[in-house]
Scaffold this motif. Structure first.
Motif, mmCIF file in Angstrom:
data_model
loop_
_atom_site.group_PDB
_atom_site.id
_atom_site.type_symbol
_atom_site.label_atom_id
_atom_site.label_comp_id
_atom_site.label_asym_id
_atom_site.label_seq_id
_atom_site.Cartn_x
_atom_site.Cartn_y
_atom_site.Cartn_z
ATOM 1 N N GLY A 154 45.390 -13.481 43.370
ATOM 2 C CA GLY A 154 43.951 -14.020 43.214
ATOM 3 C C GLY A 154 42.821 -13.411 42.190
ATOM 4 O O GLY A 154 41.689 -13.553 42.403
ATOM 5 N N ILE A 155 43.900 -12.428 41.285
ATOM 6 C CA ILE A 155 43.095 -11.925 40.411
ATOM 7 C C ILE A 155 43.098 -12.607 38.888
ATOM 8 O O ILE A 155 44.252 -13.254 38.770
ATOM 9 C CB ILE A 155 43.522 -10.652 39.951
ATOM 10 C CG1 ILE A 155 43.493 -9.864 41.319
ATOM 11 C CG2 ILE A 155 42.866 -9.743 39.052
ATOM 12 C CD1 ILE A 155 42.245 -9.308 41.875
ATOM 13 N N ASP A 156 42.055 -12.631 38.283
ATOM 14 C CA ASP A 156 42.102 -13.265 36.757
ATOM 15 C C ASP A 156 43.064 -12.381 35.903
ATOM 16 O O ASP A 156 42.507 -11.418 35.184
ATOM 17 C CB ASP A 156 40.947 -13.547 36.144
ATOM 18 C CG ASP A 156 40.724 -14.255 34.978
ATOM 19 O OD1 ASP A 156 42.124 -14.189 34.263
ATOM 20 O OD2 ASP A 156 39.836 -14.783 34.418
ATOM 21 N N ALA A 157 44.271 -12.561 36.037
ATOM 22 C CA ALA A 157 45.227 -11.715 35.382
ATOM 23 C C ALA A 157 45.157 -11.432 33.874
ATOM 24 O O ALA A 157 45.232 -10.229 33.364
ATOM 25 C CB ALA A 157 46.663 -11.954 35.945
ATOM 26 N N GLN A 158 44.932 -12.423 33.415
ATOM 27 C CA GLN A 158 44.808 -12.402 31.774
ATOM 28 C C GLN A 158 43.455 -11.464 31.400
ATOM 29 O O GLN A 158 43.527 -10.777 30.468
ATOM 30 C CB GLN A 158 44.570 -13.619 31.347
ATOM 31 C CG GLN A 158 44.703 -13.489 29.816
ATOM 32 C CD GLN A 158 45.904 -13.104 29.066
ATOM 33 O OE1 GLN A 158 47.061 -13.418 29.443
ATOM 34 N NE2 GLN A 158 45.726 -12.041 28.017
ATOM 35 N N ALA A 159 42.528 -11.762 32.139
ATOM 36 C CA ALA A 159 41.256 -10.873 32.092
ATOM 37 C C ALA A 159 41.333 -9.622 32.282
ATOM 38 O O ALA A 159 40.863 -8.706 31.401
ATOM 39 C CB ALA A 159 40.133 -11.702 32.701
ATOM 40 N N ALA A 160 42.022 -9.235 33.297
ATOM 41 C CA ALA A 160 42.402 -8.143 33.805
ATOM 42 C C ALA A 160 43.304 -7.153 32.702
ATOM 43 O O ALA A 160 42.839 -6.201 32.258
ATOM 44 C CB ALA A 160 43.033 -7.893 34.968
#
Length: 342
Positions: free
Chosen positions: A321-327
């Motif tokens: 559920g995380i915006d992985a690329q942004a992280a």
């Protein structure tokens, strides 16, 4: 008699205030599963104690105790109140932590201090919503320096890793190990010396500082270095929420403002960097030890492996559920800032 009575009254008030002040003093228990001379104890935990004492004018201190529980049980130890503070390696509990694998990816540019600061910042901005450390108070996040291969036999090329029986700590180290053909052996870090010494493993994947922390110069004389590392390792320092809640409002405010979070995460990263530098020097000086840096061709080949592992891990984080690329982009950006880049 009036003067004497006033003297007794003043003395009683003074003693009362002294007793009240003493009642607020806290000596916390820090659980460790590392050797006494390990950097986590000497530099990180001792540094944490110094920081807490300075922030609270000596009202909050701690003592380090060994042998309270094995490495995978440290979080439960703190949750149960058997220790006030401990450090965990996320890779020891497969499936329990997903977001923490973000900082372990190969390919980041920068030292452990920059990575640890970036790690805390991205956690606060994005990863905290996963609530993976629920039940305890998270007071620091860190990653060690680039993970490399320490072996008791010659390893000079990436191809030499194929089929090598290697102790892997879990997390992204396991993903990378599988991708390059390592045969993974899962034992806790304190067991690496005897595992290598007995021949149960040919190699261990660890940061370079562990050549001192676990005496690898004696049982793994060969160090194979991939610039930037094959992976990194994710650690968290946890505090009992009940213990934190028992502190005074002034103590809690001081610790949150001056110690916990980014300040302590920075100290942890700097300690990892120091241990790596010391271990490189010790390896160069140790008789029979060799350091082999991966060739340009092997670095190029590993870059492809790293990209595949990165895609796999970011997909796992996205599924949580995380915006992985942004992280991931935030880690890269914050590490660049801390390393003097734009």
């Amino acid at each position: 008699m009036t003067k004497f009575t006033h003297f007794l009254a003043a003395t009683a008030v003074g003693l009362g205030l002294g007793t009240a002040a003493m009642a607020q003093e806290k000596t916390l228990t820090i659980s460790t599963w590392l050797p006494p001379s390990h950097s986590i104890n000497v530099d990180m935990f001792e540094g944490l104690i110094d920081m807490m004492e300075e922030a609270t004018d000596g009202q909050v201190t701690a003592e380090i105790k060994s042998g309270l529980a094995p490495p995978p049980a440290q979080m439960d130890l703190v949750m149960d109140g058997a220790a006030d503070i401990s450090i965990i390696f996320h890779g020891y509990q497969p499936g329990r932590f997903v977001g923490t694998k973000l900082i372990e990816l190969p390919g980041y540019e920068g030292n452990a201090e920059a990575a640890s600061v970036a790690y805390w910042r991205v956690h606060e901005a994005m990863l905290a919503e996963l609530d993976e450390h629920r039940g305890v108070k998270l007071i620091g996040l860190s990653t060690h320096g680039p993970g490399q291969i320490h072996s008791n036999q010659s390893v000079t090329t990436l191809a030499d890793l194929d089929g090598l029986k290697t102790r892997l700590g879990g997390g992204v180290a396991g993903d990378v190990g599988a991708a390059v053909g390592l045969i993974g052996i899962n034992v806790p870090a304190p067991k690496v010396y005897e595992t290598l010494d007995s021949g149960a493993a040919d190699a261990v994947a660890m940061n370079v500082g562990e050549r001192l922390g676990f005496k690898l110069t004696e049982v793994a004389e060969n160090l194979y270095v991939m610039p930037g590392g094959l992976y990194r390792g994710s650690f968290a320092v946890l505090m009992s929420q009940e213990t934190f809640d028992s502190l005074s409002d002034e103590q809690k405010a001081a610790l949150d403002a001056e110690v916990f979070g980014e300040p302590f995460s920075r100290l942890m990263g700097a300690a990892w960097d120091k241990s790596d530098a010391d271990a490189y020097a010790a390896t160069e000086a140790a008789e029979g030890n060799t350091i082999t840096e991966a060739s340009a061709a092997d670095q190029e080949a590993f870059a492809t492996v790293a990209a595949d592992v990165r895609a796999k891990v970011l997909a796992e984080i996205a599924d949580a559920g995380i915006d992985a690329q942004a992280a991931y982009d935030m880690v890269v950006s914050e590490m660049a800032k801390e390393s003097g880049g734009s």
